[in-house]
Write a protein that holds these residues in place. Sequence first.
Motif, short mmCIF file in Angstrom:
data_model
loop_
_atom_site.label_atom_id
_atom_site.label_comp_id
_atom_site.label_asym_id
_atom_site.label_seq_id
_atom_site.Cartn_x
_atom_site.Cartn_y
_atom_site.Cartn_z
N GLU A 63 0.68 -1.25 0.00
CA GLU A 63 0.08 0.04 0.10
C GLU A 63 0.86 1.31 -0.03
O GLU A 63 0.65 2.32 -0.78
CB GLU A 63 -0.87 -0.02 1.17
N HIS A 64 1.81 1.19 0.61
CA HIS A 64 2.48 2.64 0.69
C HIS A 64 4.04 2.70 0.01
O HIS A 64 5.02 3.01 0.47
CB HIS A 64 3.10 2.70 2.33
N TYR A 65 3.78 2.31 -1.44
CA TYR A 65 4.79 2.36 -2.28
C TYR A 65 4.49 3.22 -3.23
O TYR A 65 3.64 3.32 -3.73
CB TYR A 65 5.09 1.05 -2.92
N SER A 66 5.21 3.96 -4.03
CA SER A 66 5.21 4.99 -5.16
C SER A 66 6.21 4.61 -6.26
O SER A 66 7.20 4.10 -5.91
CB SER A 66 5.56 6.14 -4.66
N PRO A 67 5.68 4.51 -7.39
CA PRO A 67 6.64 4.16 -8.63
C PRO A 67 7.72 5.31 -8.46
O PRO A 67 7.72 6.46 -8.23
CB PRO A 67 5.69 4.50 -9.86
N GLY B 245 10.81 1.20 -10.72
CA GLY B 245 10.57 0.29 -9.47
C GLY B 245 9.60 1.18 -8.51
O GLY B 245 8.82 1.77 -8.84
N TRP B 246 9.81 0.45 -7.21
CA TRP B 246 9.01 1.07 -6.29
C TRP B 246 9.84 1.47 -5.00
O TRP B 246 10.91 1.06 -4.66
CB TRP B 246 7.96 0.02 -5.83
N ILE B 247 9.38 2.63 -4.32
CA ILE B 247 10.01 3.04 -3.16
C ILE B 247 9.02 3.19 -2.05
O ILE B 247 7.74 3.73 -2.24
CB ILE B 247 10.77 4.58 -3.34
N PHE B 248 9.40 2.90 -0.80
CA PHE B 248 8.56 2.83 0.34
C PHE B 248 8.20 4.29 0.72
O PHE B 248 9.26 4.96 0.92
CB PHE B 248 9.08 2.16 1.31
N VAL B 249 7.07 4.68 0.91
CA VAL B 249 6.75 6.05 1.44
C VAL B 249 5.92 5.87 2.86
O VAL B 249 4.97 5.35 2.87
CB VAL B 249 5.67 6.92 0.41
N GLU B 250 6.72 6.73 3.74
CA GLU B 250 6.02 6.80 5.06
C GLU B 250 4.63 7.11 5.04
O GLU B 250 4.37 8.17 4.52
CB GLU B 250 6.77 7.57 6.02
N PRO B 251 3.79 6.37 5.63
CA PRO B 251 2.35 6.85 5.62
C PRO B 251 2.31 8.17 6.20
O PRO B 251 3.11 8.66 7.27
CB PRO B 251 1.60 5.90 6.59
N THR B 252 1.30 8.82 5.74
CA THR B 252 1.30 10.43 6.53
C THR B 252 0.54 10.27 7.90
O THR B 252 -0.32 9.58 7.86
CB THR B 252 0.69 11.36 5.53
#
Length: 148
Positions: free
Chosen positions: A49-53, A57-64
């Motif tokens: 759920e908390h990944y952005s392109p 590939g994909w990077i993890f994005v800390e949930p706000t």
Amino acid sequence: MSEENQILEITHGFYHPIRGYWQTLTRPSQDILDTYPEGTIPYPLKPGEHYSPKNGGWIFVEPTSEPLSDMVKVVFADHIWERMTLKEADQVGAAMKQRDFRTRKIFESVSSYRSDHQIWPLLHQIVTQLFGAERAAQILAPSELVPA
């Protein structure tokens, strides 16, 4: 092999810089691929759920920590028009021609539409009435979220 594993094995991901990421359950035929917007590329499956392109590939994005209700949707004008078909854009244009001069000028001159701006309810209403809630959500999907 479980049924769930079979579905995961035949799922394919795609990415478009304006429309974002989507998955299919089967490999799309060439006829279907030809309908995808120019610039669409095959993309690895989203790991969670908390990944952005990023960069293929994909990077993890800390949930706000801020609830989304406290966030303002910002949709860049070019994103809205690129997401619409020619027919849809013509329909929105025709609906806006019925508005007063001041409203039309605001609508035409902005580079982005914000959910906290006076023009947003009108834009949302027009797009929803013309195309339904599901399509309106696609067209008006945020280009970014900013704190209120």
